[in-house]
Motif scaffolding. Structure first.
Motif, mmCIF file in Angstrom:
data_model
loop_
_atom_site.group_PDB
_atom_site.id
_atom_site.type_symbol
_atom_site.label_atom_id
_atom_site.label_comp_id
_atom_site.label_asym_id
_atom_site.label_seq_id
_atom_site.Cartn_x
_atom_site.Cartn_y
_atom_site.Cartn_z
ATOM 1 N N SER A 118 26.249 43.674 45.238
ATOM 2 C CA SER A 118 24.859 43.175 45.305
ATOM 3 C C SER A 118 24.554 42.148 44.227
ATOM 4 N N TYR A 146 27.050 50.036 57.064
ATOM 5 C CA TYR A 146 27.334 50.530 55.702
ATOM 6 C C TYR A 146 26.517 51.797 55.451
ATOM 7 N N ARG A 156 43.503 49.315 43.813
ATOM 8 C CA ARG A 156 44.600 49.054 44.749
ATOM 9 C C ARG A 156 45.638 48.159 44.085
ATOM 10 N N ASN A 202 38.168 48.481 39.125
ATOM 11 C CA ASN A 202 38.132 47.037 38.864
ATOM 12 C C ASN A 202 36.893 46.376 39.465
#
Ligand code: NAP
Length: 245
Positions: free
Chosen positions: A187, A149, A38, A14
């Motif tokens: 981004s 990250y 999820r 998604n």
């Protein structure tokens, strides 16, 4: 292996890039696409476009039971696309947010690893197949404004290499995809240069067909990789300078 006719499973389906993976798989002729999220309700519109092929599934890659259940239920998968990921734009020293750093490690490293481990026997039973891990150029050189990250993705990159070596004997291709900034998802609001998500997906799926292990989609990633091979210190310093500018 051919993507045409493949039975694929995409995590984070998604999300920004995840939706393009679903489209890319549809266009390439995948026979069935398990779209993981999820909250599978978030996939209603995506699945409605092609209900015979796109099957929304509930999947949290940080949850051992959820992943185990998926590996048991979708035992026909021969192409696993580990796309789910999180990034909080955290600096290591200035932010020092261990809670967010732990989530990045849990999702980007342990989550991806957990999926590979759970689906390795499934892929073996289906002739070997392929795993595609969505990594980033920030796994190869740190960007201090998004340092934790990058560190979590660097762990995932090394895991990708380890899994590749271990699964070679069962003929599972393990592909690492390392784009620069992508014009989607996490981004979306970043400044250019950015690579189109369609191009990232096209390169990743073509790598599966051509059996290419390391993919650098787009000009930015290709330039960075060339610089890393030529002068890794120069690019590290260039990225470091962005902390103070
Ligand atoms: N965008 C970029 O510039 C860029 C560049 C290089 C690499 N990447 C990588 O590409 C992948 C996709 O990124 P994106 O830009 O599309 O980000 P995104 O839009 O934020 O999508 C991330 C996806 O990961 C899912 N996710 C997060 N935690 C999860 C969990 N515990 N279990 C299952 N799914 C979970 C999210 O689902 P929920 O809706 O449930 O949160 C969402 O679908 C990531 O691995 C990212 O690191 C992105």
């Amino acid at each position: 292996m051919q993507v045409q006719g493949a039975i694929a499973l995409v995590t984070g389906a998604n999300g920004g890039i995840g939706q393009y993976y679903i489209q890319g798989l549809q266009q390439t002729g995948a026979a069935r696409i398990y779209a993981g999220a999820r909250n599978p309700d978030s996939l209603k519109d995506i699945a409605a476009a092609d209900p015979d092929r796109i099957i929304p599934i509930s999947l949290d890659i940080t949850d051992e039971a959820s992943v185990k259940e998926a590996a048991e239920a979708y035992s026909d998968v021969n192409l696993l696309i580990n796309n789910a990921g999180v990034g909080f734009n955290q600096r290591l020293v200035a932010d020092a947010n261990f809670d967010q750093m732990r989530v990045e490690i849990e999702v980007n490293y342990f989550g991806t690893l957990r999926m590979c481990l759970a689906f390795a026997p499934v892929l073996k039973a289906n002739g070997g197949g392929a795993i595609v891990n969505m990594l980033t150029m920030l796994a190869k050189v740190n960007f201090p404004l998004n340092a934790s990250y990058g560190a979590s993705k660097a762990a995932a990159l090394l895991a990708t290499q380890g899994i590749r070596a271990e699964l070679a004997s069962q003929k599972t291709l393990v592909v690492g995809v390392m784009p620069g900034t992508v014009d989607a998802g996490m981004s979306k609001h970043f400044p250019p240069p950015k690579v189109a998500p369609e191009e990232v997906v096209r390169a990743a799926l073509q790598a599966v067909v051509d059996e290419v292990e390391d993919v650098y989609p787009g000009e930015q990633a290709q330039k960075m990789q060339a610089q890393l091979l030529q002068d890794p210190k120069a690019i590290e310093k260039w990225m470091a300078e962005m902390v103070s500018t």
